[in-house]
Design a protein around this motif. Structure first.
Motif, PDB file in Angstrom:
ATOM      1  N   GLY A 104       0.893  -1.135  -0.093  1.00 36.16           N
ATOM      2  CA  GLY A 104      -0.020  -0.047   0.093  1.00 36.16           C
ATOM      3  C   GLY A 104       0.705   1.421   0.192  1.00 36.16           C
ATOM      4  N   GLY A 105       1.917   1.326  -0.803  1.00 35.18           N
ATOM      5  CA  GLY A 105       3.012   2.454  -0.878  1.00 35.18           C
ATOM      6  C   GLY A 105       3.706   2.643   0.399  1.00 35.18           C
ATOM      7  N   GLU A 106       3.670   1.642   1.326  1.00 38.60           N
ATOM      8  CA  GLU A 106       4.585   1.669   2.488  1.00 38.60           C
ATOM      9  C   GLU A 106       5.779   0.651   2.228  1.00 38.60           C
ATOM     10  OE1 GLU A 106       4.430   4.046   4.476  1.00 38.60           O
ATOM     11  OE2 GLU A 106       2.267   4.821   4.057  1.00 38.60           O
ATOM     12  N   ARG A 107       6.897   0.932   2.898  1.00 38.90           N
ATOM     13  CA  ARG A 107       8.048   0.022   2.774  1.00 38.90           C
ATOM     14  C   ARG A 107       8.657  -0.051   4.187  1.00 38.90           C
ATOM     15  NH1 ARG A 107      13.681   1.828   1.453  1.00 38.90           N
ATOM     16  NH2 ARG A 107      13.161   3.758   1.752  1.00 38.90           N
ATOM     17  N   VAL A 108       9.098  -1.332   4.307  1.00 38.08           N
ATOM     18  CA  VAL A 108       9.395  -1.886   5.489  1.00 38.08           C
ATOM     19  C   VAL A 108      10.699  -2.620   5.288  1.00 38.08           C
ATOM     20  CG1 VAL A 108       9.203  -3.220   7.639  1.00 38.08           C
ATOM     21  CG2 VAL A 108       7.340  -1.972   6.535  1.00 38.08           C
ATOM     22  N   GLU A 109      11.932  -2.564   5.922  1.00 39.06           N
ATOM     23  CA  GLU A 109      13.302  -3.218   5.448  1.00 39.06           C
ATOM     24  C   GLU A 109      13.558  -4.225   6.523  1.00 39.06           C
ATOM     25  OE1 GLU A 109      14.772  -2.994   2.727  1.00 39.06           O
ATOM     26  OE2 GLU A 109      14.121  -0.905   2.041  1.00 39.06           O
ATOM     27  N   LEU A 110      13.487  -5.503   6.264  1.00 39.24           N
ATOM     28  CA  LEU A 110      13.748  -6.521   7.398  1.00 39.24           C
ATOM     29  C   LEU A 110      15.223  -7.133   7.017  1.00 39.24           C
ATOM     30  CD1 LEU A 110      10.301  -8.722   6.681  1.00 39.24           C
ATOM     31  CD2 LEU A 110      10.661  -6.652   7.860  1.00 39.24           C
ATOM     32  N   ALA A 111      15.876  -7.137   8.044  1.00 45.07           N
ATOM     33  CA  ALA A 111      17.145  -7.757   7.816  1.00 45.07           C
ATOM     34  C   ALA A 111      17.669  -8.614   8.934  1.00 45.07           C
ATOM     35  CB  ALA A 111      17.981  -6.508   7.853  1.00 45.07           C
ATOM     36  N   TRP A 112      18.492  -9.467   8.606  1.00 44.38           N
ATOM     37  CA  TRP A 112      19.062 -10.556   9.459  1.00 44.38           C
ATOM     38  C   TRP A 112      20.833 -10.210   9.697  1.00 44.38           C
ATOM     39  CZ3 TRP A 112      22.808 -14.505   8.971  1.00 44.38           C
ATOM     40  CH2 TRP A 112      22.912 -15.256  10.329  1.00 44.38           C
ATOM     41  N   HIS A 113      21.141 -10.120  10.869  1.00 43.05           N
ATOM     42  CA  HIS A 113      22.653  -9.448  10.979  1.00 43.05           C
ATOM     43  C   HIS A 113      23.346 -10.505  11.846  1.00 43.05           C
ATOM     44  CE1 HIS A 113      22.104  -5.897   8.867  1.00 43.05           C
ATOM     45  NE2 HIS A 113      21.097  -5.389   9.869  1.00 43.05           N
ATOM     46  N   GLY A 114      22.886 -11.782  11.673  1.00 43.37           N
ATOM     47  CA  GLY A 114      23.513 -12.825  12.802  1.00 43.37           C
ATOM     48  C   GLY A 114      22.490 -13.250  13.834  1.00 43.37           C
ATOM     49  N   PRO A 115      23.065 -14.233  14.491  1.00 46.39           N
ATOM     50  CA  PRO A 115      22.091 -14.636  15.635  1.00 46.39           C
ATOM     51  C   PRO A 115      22.417 -13.705  17.001  1.00 46.39           C
ATOM     52  CG  PRO A 115      24.107 -16.055  15.498  1.00 46.39           C
ATOM     53  CD  PRO A 115      23.913 -15.335  14.137  1.00 46.39           C
ATOM     54  N   ASN A 116      21.567 -13.641  17.792  1.00 47.32           N
ATOM     55  CA  ASN A 116      21.608 -12.779  18.957  1.00 47.32           C
ATOM     56  C   ASN A 116      20.630 -13.430  20.082  1.00 47.32           C
ATOM     57  OD1 ASN A 116      19.216 -11.282  18.461  1.00 47.32           O
ATOM     58  ND2 ASN A 116      20.292 -10.834  16.638  1.00 47.32           N
ATOM     59  N   ILE A 161      15.244 -10.799  14.034  1.00 48.38           N
ATOM     60  CA  ILE A 161      15.613 -10.005  12.820  1.00 48.38           C
ATOM     61  C   ILE A 161      15.373  -8.429  13.169  1.00 48.38           C
ATOM     62  CG2 ILE A 161      15.073 -11.497  10.831  1.00 48.38           C
ATOM     63  CD1 ILE A 161      12.418 -10.045  10.452  1.00 48.38           C
ATOM     64  N   TYR A 162      15.772  -7.561  12.565  1.00 45.74           N
ATOM     65  CA  TYR A 162      15.761  -6.069  12.613  1.00 45.74           C
ATOM     66  C   TYR A 162      14.826  -5.560  11.522  1.00 45.74           C
ATOM     67  CZ  TYR A 162      20.203  -6.384  15.270  1.00 45.74           C
ATOM     68  OH  TYR A 162      21.380  -6.742  15.908  1.00 45.74           O
ATOM     69  N   ILE A 163      13.847  -5.084  12.150  1.00 43.70           N
ATOM     70  CA  ILE A 163      12.720  -4.451  11.199  1.00 43.70           C
ATOM     71  C   ILE A 163      12.686  -3.108  11.291  1.00 43.70           C
ATOM     72  CG2 ILE A 163      10.403  -4.332  11.038  1.00 43.70           C
ATOM     73  CD1 ILE A 163      10.149  -7.230  12.698  1.00 43.70           C
ATOM     74  N   HIS A 164      13.196  -2.341  10.235  1.00 45.28           N
ATOM     75  CA  HIS A 164      13.425  -0.892  10.082  1.00 45.28           C
ATOM     76  C   HIS A 164      12.321  -0.291   9.144  1.00 45.28           C
ATOM     77  CE1 HIS A 164      15.680   2.613   8.710  1.00 45.28           C
ATOM     78  NE2 HIS A 164      15.545   2.858  10.060  1.00 45.28           N
ATOM     79  N   HIS A 177       9.267   6.023   8.925  1.00 44.51           N
ATOM     80  CA  HIS A 177       8.651   6.239  10.018  1.00 44.51           C
ATOM     81  C   HIS A 177       9.542   6.587  11.381  1.00 44.51           C
ATOM     82  CE1 HIS A 177       5.523   3.987   7.514  1.00 44.51           C
ATOM     83  NE2 HIS A 177       4.722   4.842   8.347  1.00 44.51           N
ATOM     84  N   ASP A 178      10.905   6.745  11.027  1.00 45.09           N
ATOM     85  CA  ASP A 178      11.884   6.808  11.635  1.00 45.09           C
ATOM     86  C   ASP A 178      11.835   5.999  13.186  1.00 45.09           C
ATOM     87  OD1 ASP A 178      13.876   8.493  12.620  1.00 45.09           O
ATOM     88  OD2 ASP A 178      12.714   9.922  13.572  1.00 45.09           O
ATOM     89  N   THR A 179      11.627   4.624  12.645  1.00 47.65           N
ATOM     90  CA  THR A 179      11.432   3.637  13.691  1.00 47.65           C
ATOM     91  C   THR A 179      12.261   2.336  13.457  1.00 47.65           C
ATOM     92  OG1 THR A 179       9.217   4.506  14.158  1.00 47.65           O
ATOM     93  CG2 THR A 179       9.618   2.326  14.740  1.00 47.65           C
ATOM     94  N   LEU A 180      12.749   1.847  14.624  1.00 48.87           N
ATOM     95  CA  LEU A 180      13.330   0.365  14.266  1.00 48.87           C
ATOM     96  C   LEU A 180      12.452  -0.549  15.425  1.00 48.87           C
ATOM     97  CD1 LEU A 180      15.559  -1.229  13.046  1.00 48.87           C
ATOM     98  CD2 LEU A 180      16.803  -0.904  15.562  1.00 48.87           C
ATOM     99  N   MET A 181      12.198  -1.654  14.962  1.00 43.82           N
ATOM    100  CA  MET A 181      11.716  -2.828  15.716  1.00 43.82           C
ATOM    101  C   MET A 181      12.544  -4.012  15.972  1.00 43.82           C
ATOM    102  SD  MET A 181       7.874  -4.660  15.515  1.00 43.82           S
ATOM    103  CE  MET A 181       7.472  -5.940  16.711  1.00 43.82           C
ATOM    104  N   PHE A 182      12.994  -4.065  17.091  1.00 43.83           N
ATOM    105  CA  PHE A 182      14.044  -5.295  17.302  1.00 43.83           C
ATOM    106  C   PHE A 182      13.694  -5.775  18.638  1.00 43.83           C
ATOM    107  CE2 PHE A 182      18.513  -6.604  18.533  1.00 43.83           C
ATOM    108  CZ  PHE A 182      18.582  -7.717  18.033  1.00 43.83           C
ATOM    109  N   ILE A 183      13.527  -7.214  18.855  1.00 43.40           N
ATOM    110  CA  ILE A 183      12.579  -7.685  19.830  1.00 43.40           C
ATOM    111  C   ILE A 183      13.680  -8.454  20.806  1.00 43.40           C
ATOM    112  CG2 ILE A 183      10.726  -9.267  20.553  1.00 43.40           C
ATOM    113  CD1 ILE A 183       9.758  -6.707  19.208  1.00 43.40           C
ATOM    114  N   ASP A 184      13.394  -8.375  22.141  1.00 40.54           N
ATOM    115  CA  ASP A 184      13.758  -9.197  23.253  1.00 40.54           C
ATOM    116  C   ASP A 184      15.511  -9.078  23.630  1.00 40.54           C
ATOM    117  OD1 ASP A 184      11.818 -10.295  24.075  1.00 40.54           O
ATOM    118  OD2 ASP A 184      11.821 -12.229  22.960  1.00 40.54           O
ATOM    119  N   VAL A 185      16.178  -7.801  23.165  1.00 40.13           N
ATOM    120  CA  VAL A 185      17.419  -7.544  23.454  1.00 40.13           C
ATOM    121  C   VAL A 185      17.494  -6.530  24.640  1.00 40.13           C
ATOM    122  CG1 VAL A 185      19.630  -6.764  22.808  1.00 40.13           C
ATOM    123  CG2 VAL A 185      18.336  -8.538  21.304  1.00 40.13           C
TER     124      VAL A 185
END
Ligand SMILES: [Zn+2]
Length: 322
Positions: A147-159, A165-168, A172-180
């Protein structure tokens, strides 16, 4: 089920700093708020989830079972106010853990589930019908466009897990990155129940390498800031420095002499002494700064994991026999 005995009460813990709390919950037990524009976050005060409203459908990021049916209520509430569709068309898994994805089954039908390829492998392995495996997977990067929006998903190794994963959200000037990082709170047991200690310790630097102002970290009742990540990094750095000091300064020999033939008793005596020496100054420093820092078991077990990782991952594990 075991419960605290009547009249036992809780240990006398330090008050939770006000800065650790987020917004009040509604009558149904959730809070939904705008992060930026059409990106929203939902919390039950402990867990967090997010969703993006678009003209083509709603994209949901994680489905913690503790929020459960309130995810639907939060999406309905916001989409009705915005006058856009409330149909969830996409669901992104941050990682495979049930406590962040166990309500995924509530969003079935024509929904596209997206996750890291390791998330798919682990969900197929664990075979939990509440968490259907993602059909769309990626190894390193994936750009989600809806719907015209963009989200960048990335894996940068196990943690925290091998698949976290990192959800940028670049627009929206936002990062979602869980449980660290837990916003305003210490990690719980064993580096927040994480599997790869070195990966866990390095992950905040990766998170900070992205441009963002708002951080959806998965716990607890509020969003995090770059300052929250810095305080978390300092806590972990202090645990590491203190562990190095304690490993170098606690003499293991008397513990093994005292244990005699029971070598494992010697190991316990030595490592418990190192852990207690390393954790004590960290607990003192962060009590009143990070909520629950005075629950000693959390910092003890995290210190134990980091101290073992210093020996086993980084080395040396001990002197080399001549
Ligand atoms: Zn997890």
């Amino acid at each position: 089920m075991t419960s605290p005995a009547a009249g036992d009460g809780l240990p006398d813990y330090a008050p939770v700093p006000r800065s650790a709390f987020g917004p009040a919950l509604n009558e149904q037990g959730y809070y939904v708020g705008r992060v930026e524009r059409n990106l929203y976050w939902v919390t039950d005060g402990v867990y967090q989830s997010a969703f993006l409203t678009t003209p083509d459908g709603v994209v949901l990021f994680d489905a913690p079972p503790s929020i459960g049916g309130n995810l639907r209520r939060a999406v309905d509430e916001i989409t009705a106010a915005e006058g856009v569709t409330n149909t969830v068309t996409h669901l992104v898994y941050s990682h495979h853990h049930a406590d962040h994805g166990g309500a995924a089954f509530l969003f079935d039908g024509d929904v596209t589930r997206i996750g890291h390829e390791e998330t798919r492998r682990l969900l197929l392995r664990d075979n939990d019908s509440a968490r259907p495996a993602p059909e769309v997977t990626f190894a390193d990067r994936y750009t989600l466009e809806v719907g015209g929006e963009r989200v960048e998903l990335a894996w940068h190794g196990p943690n925290h897990t091998p698949d976290n994963i990192y959800i940028h959200f670049p627009d929206h000037d936002t990062l979602m990155f869980i449980d660290v990082v837990n916003a305003g709170w210490v990690p719980i047991y064993n580096v927040n129940l994480s599997e790869d200690v070195i990966g866990y310790m390095g992950a905040p630097d990766v998170a900070l390498s992205y441009p963002w102002t708002h951080f959806i970290c998965g716990h607890l009742g509020r969003l995090a800031t770059r300052d929250d990540v810095a305080v978390h990094q300092q806590y972990i750095a202090d645990v590491e420095a203190s562990s190095r000091e304690a490993l170098a300064s606690v003499d293991p020999v008397p513990f093994y002499v005292a244990a005699g033939a029971n070598v494992w008793a010697g190991v316990k005596g030595h490592l418990d002494a190192v852990t207690e020496r390393a954790a004590a100054p960290v607990i003192a420093k962060y009590t009143g700064v990070l909520a629950a820092a005075d629950i000693a078991e959390f910092t003890y077990t995290t210190t134990f994991q980091i101290m073992q990782s210093l020996r086993l991952d980084r080395g040396p594990s001990g002197p080399v026999h001549p």
